[in-house]
Design an enzyme around this catalytic site. Structure first.
Site, PDB file in Angstrom:
ATOM      1  N   CYS A 153       1.097  -0.831  -0.066  1.00 32.82           N
ATOM      2  CA  CYS A 153       0.584   0.461   0.028  1.00 32.82           C
ATOM      3  C   CYS A 153       0.879   1.679  -0.331  1.00 32.82           C
ATOM      4  CB  CYS A 153      -0.208   0.124   1.538  1.00 32.82           C
ATOM      5  SG  CYS A 153      -2.172   1.037   1.142  1.00 32.82           S
ATOM      6  N   GLU A 193       1.179  -5.345  -5.063  1.00 33.06           N
ATOM      7  CA  GLU A 193      -0.264  -5.679  -4.966  1.00 33.06           C
ATOM      8  C   GLU A 193      -1.241  -4.445  -5.643  1.00 33.06           C
ATOM      9  OE1 GLU A 193      -0.994  -6.340  -0.743  1.00 33.06           O
ATOM     10  OE2 GLU A 193      -2.894  -6.007  -1.110  1.00 33.06           O
TER      11      GLU A 193
HETATM   12  N1  ACO Z   1      -3.330  12.952 -12.694  1.00 33.14           N
HETATM   13  C1  ACO Z   1      -2.349  12.967 -13.558  1.00 33.14           C
HETATM   14  N2  ACO Z   1      -1.263  11.899 -14.134  1.00 33.14           N
HETATM   15  C2  ACO Z   1      -0.526  11.757 -12.056  1.00 33.14           C
HETATM   16  C3  ACO Z   1      -1.402  12.130 -10.777  1.00 33.14           C
HETATM   17  C4  ACO Z   1      -2.586  12.405 -11.565  1.00 33.14           C
HETATM   18  N3  ACO Z   1      -3.928  13.090 -10.308  1.00 33.14           N
HETATM   19  N4  ACO Z   1      -1.281  11.926  -9.596  1.00 33.14           N
HETATM   20  C5  ACO Z   1       0.671  11.156 -10.327  1.00 33.14           C
HETATM   21  N5  ACO Z   1       0.266  11.216 -11.676  1.00 33.14           N
HETATM   22  C6  ACO Z   1       1.084  11.028 -12.299  1.00 33.14           C
HETATM   23  C7  ACO Z   1       2.045  11.948 -13.127  1.00 33.14           C
HETATM   24  O1  ACO Z   1       2.425  11.064 -14.686  1.00 33.14           O
HETATM   25  C8  ACO Z   1       2.890  11.881 -12.595  1.00 33.14           C
HETATM   26  O2  ACO Z   1       4.206  12.702 -12.663  1.00 33.14           O
HETATM   27  P1  ACO Z   1       4.768  14.095 -13.902  1.00 33.14           P
HETATM   28  O3  ACO Z   1       3.510  14.923 -12.167  1.00 33.14           O
HETATM   29  O4  ACO Z   1       5.733  14.289 -13.255  1.00 33.14           O
HETATM   30  O5  ACO Z   1       3.315  14.173 -14.093  1.00 33.14           O
HETATM   31  C9  ACO Z   1       3.306  10.238 -11.795  1.00 33.14           C
HETATM   32  O6  ACO Z   1       2.622   9.343 -11.658  1.00 33.14           O
HETATM   33  C10 ACO Z   1       3.923  10.782 -10.586  1.00 33.14           C
HETATM   34  O7  ACO Z   1       4.069  11.347  -9.560  1.00 33.14           O
HETATM   35  P2  ACO Z   1       3.965  11.979  -8.232  1.00 33.14           P
HETATM   36  O8  ACO Z   1       4.062  13.380  -7.878  1.00 33.14           O
HETATM   37  O9  ACO Z   1       5.751  11.489  -7.998  1.00 33.14           O
HETATM   38  O10 ACO Z   1       3.130  11.164  -6.891  1.00 33.14           O
HETATM   39  P3  ACO Z   1       2.373  11.106  -5.994  1.00 33.14           P
HETATM   40  O11 ACO Z   1       3.609  12.413  -4.488  1.00 33.14           O
HETATM   41  O12 ACO Z   1       1.775  12.279  -6.114  1.00 33.14           O
HETATM   42  O13 ACO Z   1       2.029  10.506  -5.054  1.00 33.14           O
HETATM   43  C11 ACO Z   1       0.000   7.951  -5.037  1.00 33.14           C
HETATM   44  C12 ACO Z   1       0.695   8.879  -6.587  1.00 33.14           C
HETATM   45  C13 ACO Z   1       0.765   7.348  -3.759  1.00 33.14           C
HETATM   46  C14 ACO Z   1      -0.441   7.095  -5.954  1.00 33.14           C
HETATM   47  C15 ACO Z   1      -0.310   9.425  -4.521  1.00 33.14           C
HETATM   48  O14 ACO Z   1      -1.544   9.835  -5.514  1.00 33.14           O
HETATM   49  C16 ACO Z   1      -1.712   8.631  -3.543  1.00 33.14           C
HETATM   50  O15 ACO Z   1      -1.564   8.849  -2.152  1.00 33.14           O
HETATM   51  N6  ACO Z   1      -3.185   8.303  -4.026  1.00 33.14           N
HETATM   52  C17 ACO Z   1      -4.317   7.945  -3.295  1.00 33.14           C
HETATM   53  C18 ACO Z   1      -3.866   6.824  -1.916  1.00 33.14           C
HETATM   54  C19 ACO Z   1      -3.776   5.360  -3.690  1.00 33.14           C
HETATM   55  O16 ACO Z   1      -4.438   5.634  -4.378  1.00 33.14           O
HETATM   56  N7  ACO Z   1      -2.350   4.611  -3.150  1.00 33.14           N
HETATM   57  C20 ACO Z   1      -2.106   3.820  -4.356  1.00 33.14           C
HETATM   58  C21 ACO Z   1      -2.579   2.439  -4.394  1.00 33.14           C
HETATM   59  S1  ACO Z   1      -2.811   0.767  -4.973  1.00 33.14           S
HETATM   60  C22 ACO Z   1      -1.304  -0.038  -4.152  1.00 33.14           C
HETATM   61  O17 ACO Z   1      -1.377   0.620  -2.803  1.00 33.14           O
HETATM   62  C23 ACO Z   1      -0.633  -0.573  -4.109  1.00 33.14           C
END
Ligand code: ACO
Ligand code: ZN
Length: 281
Positions: A150, A184
């Site tokens: 997660c 996962e």
């Molecule tokens: N819209 C479009 N693209 C996105 C978005 C968004 N909202 N968020 C991330 N991305 C993509 C982009 O390509 C981005 O790169 P860029 O900013 O250079 O374009 C890339 O992903 C990486 O973005 P980060 O800024 O490094 O990611 P962030 O710190 O925002 O974290 C995460 C991503 C962890 C998924 C976050 O959105 C989050 O915590 N979401 C809620 C919980 C969740 O859904 N977790 C994943 C569940 S699946 C699992 O746990 C196995």
């Protein structure tokens, strides 16, 4: 394992105060009954204890002695650190962390039993302390070769590249273990977007560096990505071609152009030398 499924639960809390930040809650999270009708949950940014009022949080902060996550600091590069926390040894902290992440995840089952997991918490240090940016959990023993259970970037820090840093770190651990790994399933939409971006960027980097003279197995060995994740990623960027009876990897110009554009973004890369860690047994 004791677990509850959240499918039919309705979002209870609307707002989350974390230290000096205030963000919107996205999904239901099973905080205790007294929060059922509360609008806001107040969280200590260091230990993630939860309170029903700002006054209670302030009172807690006078006494909270936690200045960094309660585990070993296994990585430090400039102001960025990672702490490894054993769910068995720090049950309360890890459960609190799970409750927070459930506020931003709808499909995950929330495990009260945190014993089988290690938690990797990423912080940025400034004059005021060690601030948690995000974390990921990992099963101590995964039969499916999952290297991440997660992942969460706290909302106030999202879209700043930290998710990418967390993912990169999860693969650095797999490399240190000499294993391949994958997150996962199922991934959330945001999880999938972040992984796709990370996988393709990493693979394009290797392909450019090796001028395409590299096999899927070699890519897997270098990155700790599964061959399945590699194939899916290459397909998604249209890099798998069939030529004279053989599959070949071939990057088109726009893919390479986007890659160089992405390189210009300010990023916090993981420095393998700064990792002080041996795989736990
Ligand atoms: N819209 C479009 N693209 C996105 C978005 C968004 N909202 N968020 C991330 N991305 C993509 C982009 O390509 C981005 O790169 P860029 O900013 O250079 O374009 C890339 O992903 C990486 O973005 P980060 O800024 O490094 O990611 P962030 O710190 O925002 O974290 C995460 C991503 C962890 C998924 C976050 O959105 C989050 O915590 N979401 C809620 C919980 C969740 O859904 N977790 C994943 C569940 S699946 C699992 O746990 C196995
Ligand atoms: Zn606290």
């Amino acid at each position: 394992t004791q677990s509850i499924s959240e499918v039919s639960r309705v979002k209870n809390l609307n707002r989350v105060v974390i230290g000096k930040h205030e963000v919107e809650a996205w999904y239901f999270s099973p905080y205790p009954a007294e929060f059922a009708h509360a609008d806001t949950v107040y969280l200590c940014e260091f230990c993630f204890s939860y309170f029903i009022s700002h006054r209670q949080l302030e009172r807690h902060c006078l006494h909270c002695t936690l200045q960094h996550p309660p585990g070993n600091e296994i990585y430090r590069q400039d102001d960025l650190s990672f702490f490894e926390i054993d769910g068995r040894k720090q049950k309360v902290y890890c459960r609190n962390l799970c409750l927070v992440s459930k506020l931003f995840l709808d499909h995950k089952t929330l495990y009260y039993d945190v014993d089988p997991f290690l938690f990797y918490v990423m912080t940025v240090t400034d004059d005021h302390g060690c601030h948690v940016i995000g974390y990921f959990s990992k099963e101590k023993e995964s039969l499916d070769n999952y290297n991440l259970a997660c992942i969460l970037t706290l909302p106030q820090y999202q879209r700043m590249g930290f998710g990418r840093t967390l993912i990169a770190f999860s693969y650095e651990l797999s490399k240190a273990e000499g294993k391949i790994g994958s997150p996962e399933k199922p991934l959330s939409d945001l999880g999938l977007l972040s992984y796709r971006a990370y996988w393709s960027e990493t693979l394009i980097d290797k392909l450019v560096r090796f001028k395409g003279e590299v096999s899927i197995d070699e890519l897997s060995h270098m990155t700790s990505f599964t061959t399945q994740d590699i194939l899916h990623t290459l397909q998604s960027i249209d890099a798998l071609k069939y030529y004279r009876g053989q599959h070949i990897i071939c990057l088109n110009d726009s893919v390479i152009e986007n890659y160089y554009k992405a390189l210009k973004k300010k990023r916090r890369n993981i420095n393998p030398q700064a990792l002080q860690w041996k795989p736990p047994h």
